[in-house]
Design a protein around this motif. Structure first.
Motif, PDB file in Angstrom:
ATOM      1  N   GLU A 274       0.844  -1.183   0.000  1.00  0.00           N
ATOM      2  CA  GLU A 274       0.000   0.000   0.000  1.00  0.00           C
ATOM      3  C   GLU A 274       0.888   1.246   0.000  1.00  0.00           C
ATOM      4  N   PRO A 275       0.381   2.376  -0.480  1.00  0.00           N
ATOM      5  CA  PRO A 275       1.167   3.609  -0.410  1.00  0.00           C
ATOM      6  C   PRO A 275       1.610   3.893   1.029  1.00  0.00           C
ATOM      7  N   GLY A 276       2.892   4.208   1.191  1.00  0.00           N
ATOM      8  CA  GLY A 276       3.456   4.413   2.516  1.00  0.00           C
ATOM      9  C   GLY A 276       4.035   3.149   3.129  1.00  0.00           C
ATOM     10  N   GLY A 277       3.856   2.004   2.443  1.00  0.00           N
ATOM     11  CA  GLY A 277       4.372   0.741   2.951  1.00  0.00           C
ATOM     12  C   GLY A 277       5.869   0.606   2.750  1.00  0.00           C
ATOM     13  N   GLY A 326      10.493   1.401  -8.248  1.00  0.00           N
ATOM     14  CA  GLY A 326       9.621   2.500  -7.859  1.00  0.00           C
ATOM     15  C   GLY A 326       9.755   2.954  -6.426  1.00  0.00           C
ATOM     16  N   PHE A 327      10.621   2.303  -5.660  1.00  0.00           N
ATOM     17  CA  PHE A 327      10.746   2.635  -4.242  1.00  0.00           C
ATOM     18  C   PHE A 327      11.525   3.932  -4.030  1.00  0.00           C
ATOM     19  N   ALA A 328      11.171   4.637  -2.983  1.00  0.00           N
ATOM     20  CA  ALA A 328      11.852   5.870  -2.594  1.00  0.00           C
ATOM     21  C   ALA A 328      12.616   5.636  -1.294  1.00  0.00           C
ATOM     22  N   ASP A 329      13.458   6.592  -0.927  1.00  0.00           N
ATOM     23  CA  ASP A 329      14.220   6.546   0.328  1.00  0.00           C
ATOM     24  C   ASP A 329      14.992   5.236   0.470  1.00  0.00           C
ATOM     25  N   VAL A 330      15.600   4.788  -0.622  1.00  0.00           N
ATOM     26  CA  VAL A 330      16.306   3.502  -0.626  1.00  0.00           C
ATOM     27  C   VAL A 330      17.630   3.639   0.113  1.00  0.00           C
ATOM     28  N   GLU A 331      17.873   2.712   1.035  1.00  0.00           N
ATOM     29  CA  GLU A 331      19.113   2.668   1.811  1.00  0.00           C
ATOM     30  C   GLU A 331      19.712   1.268   1.707  1.00  0.00           C
ATOM     31  N   ARG A 345      16.571  -1.379   2.047  1.00  0.00           N
ATOM     32  CA  ARG A 345      15.199  -1.075   2.371  1.00  0.00           C
ATOM     33  C   ARG A 345      14.713   0.149   1.590  1.00  0.00           C
ATOM     34  N   GLY A 346      13.414   0.241   1.388  1.00  0.00           N
ATOM     35  CA  GLY A 346      12.835   1.343   0.670  1.00  0.00           C
ATOM     36  C   GLY A 346      11.371   1.506   1.052  1.00  0.00           C
ATOM     37  N   ARG A 347      10.754   2.559   0.526  1.00  0.00           N
ATOM     38  CA  ARG A 347       9.369   2.880   0.882  1.00  0.00           C
ATOM     39  C   ARG A 347       8.583   3.196  -0.383  1.00  0.00           C
ATOM     40  N   LYS A 348       7.336   2.731  -0.423  1.00  0.00           N
ATOM     41  CA  LYS A 348       6.421   3.107  -1.503  1.00  0.00           C
ATOM     42  C   LYS A 348       5.769   4.421  -1.108  1.00  0.00           C
ATOM     43  N   GLU A 349       6.031   5.439  -1.871  1.00  0.00           N
ATOM     44  CA  GLU A 349       5.568   6.774  -1.486  1.00  0.00           C
ATOM     45  C   GLU A 349       4.044   6.805  -1.368  1.00  0.00           C
ATOM     46  N   ALA A 350       3.600   7.587  -0.391  1.00  0.00           N
ATOM     47  CA  ALA A 350       2.147   7.725  -0.173  1.00  0.00           C
ATOM     48  C   ALA A 350       1.536   8.551  -1.295  1.00  0.00           C
TER      49      ALA A 350
END
Length: 350
Positions: A274-277, A326-331, A345-350
């Motif tokens: 989900e967005p934000g996941g 498509g992930f953001a904030d990838v570390e 790790r990364g985040r699916k933008e909201a």
């Protein structure tokens, strides 16, 4: 489960664990020291690293015996574990036979489309990952317990706790309030136990191709009092609804998949989040994060220890593929010795 093995079977497996520990803890360390002495400026390229180790250690006894014993143990695990499981078949089948109405579920698909890479015979398993109907017990309760935990395997050194590594990876997830956790490539449920413990308010779903591992995971869930949802499907085509989970967790899967499959799995992880996941991955560090000798030890498993995609994985830019999905904030960073576990790790933008 606690498999009732006789003294002969247990001592044979314990011998393999001791040999593996001696190989990694003594012989391999001597070879590493010799290589550092001979090659003071090791190359960076993986192929050049392999060539430098061959040249420097061609007649070095500890290195030659380390490789011999490592291969021997990898094969012999199943030669000894499968007969031990057969001797305990009645007790194992009783443990696996859990009530159908127990909490949670197991969905097997006899027509599941098996990707080509799944037939590669991971870890030299006799007949493949599903080559024996008790392979879940063979791998976890015999091979891991008696050989690989005390002796080490791959990036995990002798004496390191494989369950501790899983806990470390789970704790790198950014939040603690996840509602639905999905694990891709859940195997027989070792990481599932950790995820359920670390995120007690969440529902857990595990996706896995191996029927024998899923049957073991189902029994584990019931005996541990957990309500896991277990699904037989490829990690790149889970069949789950889009945006239906808020954490995707993956442990030591991507060194078992070719690069194109890795891309497809990451795309599926992005789709079901989900967005934000969040996405959190724990695996082996890429070759540039390992010392030259260590990188060659890992690369050696490509041809000699049933890890056909290790070489391509070691040279893979996994963070770049996560961003590409498509992930953001990838570390990306390492946690322990040799940067293992390696976290992406990364985040699916909201």
């Amino acid at each position: 489960m606690d498999v009732p093995v006789n003294q002969r079977a247990r001592s044979g497996l314990e011998f393999l664990g001791a040999l593996q520990g001696y190989t990694g803890g003594v012989l391999q360390q001597a070879a590493a020291a010799r290589y550092a002495e001979v090659v003071t400026d090791p190359p960076l390229d993986l192929a050049a690293r392999r060539a430098s180790v061959r040249a420097a250690l061609a007649d070095h006894g500890p290195w030659l015996f380390d490789r011999l014993y490592t291969r021997y143990v990898a094969e012999e695990i199943y030669v000894r574990s499968i007969p031990a499981a057969e001797q305990a078949r009645a007790a194992i089948e009783e443990w696996l036979d859990v009530p159908g109405d127990a909490p949670g579920s197991l969905t097997l698909d006899p027509e599941v489309a098996t990707p080509d890479y799944f037939t590669a015979g991971f870890h030299l398993t006799t007949g493949g990952w599903d080559g024996h109907d008790l392979m879940g017990v063979v791998i976890h309760d015999l091979g891991y317990r008696y050989v690989l935990v005390p002796g080490g395997v791959g990036a995990a050194r002798a004496g390191e706790s494989l369950m501790d590594h899983r806990t470390q990876v789970a704790r790198e997830a950014p939040r603690r309030d996840y509602r639905h956790v999905l694990e891709l490539g859940c195997g027989n449920g070792r990481f599932a136990t950790v995820l359920s413990t670390e995120f007690p308010g969440s529902h857990y779903t595990g996706v896995e191709l191996s029927a024998t591992q899923l049957k073991y995971a189902r029994a584990r869930a019931v005996h541990e009092g957990r309500d896991w949802t277990l699904v037989q499907a490829p990690a790149e085509a889970t069949g789950l609804p889009a945006g239906s989970v808020d954490l995707v967790a993956v442990f030591t899967l991507f060194h078992e998949t070719p690069p194109k499959a890795t891309e497809a799995v990451l795309a599926e992880a992005f789709r079901v989040l989900e967005p934000g996941g969040d996405l959190v991955i724990g695996d082996i560090a890429p070759q540039e994060r390992n010392a030259a000798f260590r990188a060659v030890v890992l690369d050696w498993e490509t041809e000699h220890r049933g890890e056909p995609f290790m070489r391509s994985y070691l040279q893979l830019d996994l963070p770049a593929l996560v961003k590409q999905a498509g992930f953001a904030d990838v570390e990306a960073y390492g946690l322990g010795k040799g940067d293992y576990p390696w976290i992406v790790r990364g985040r699916k933008e909201a």
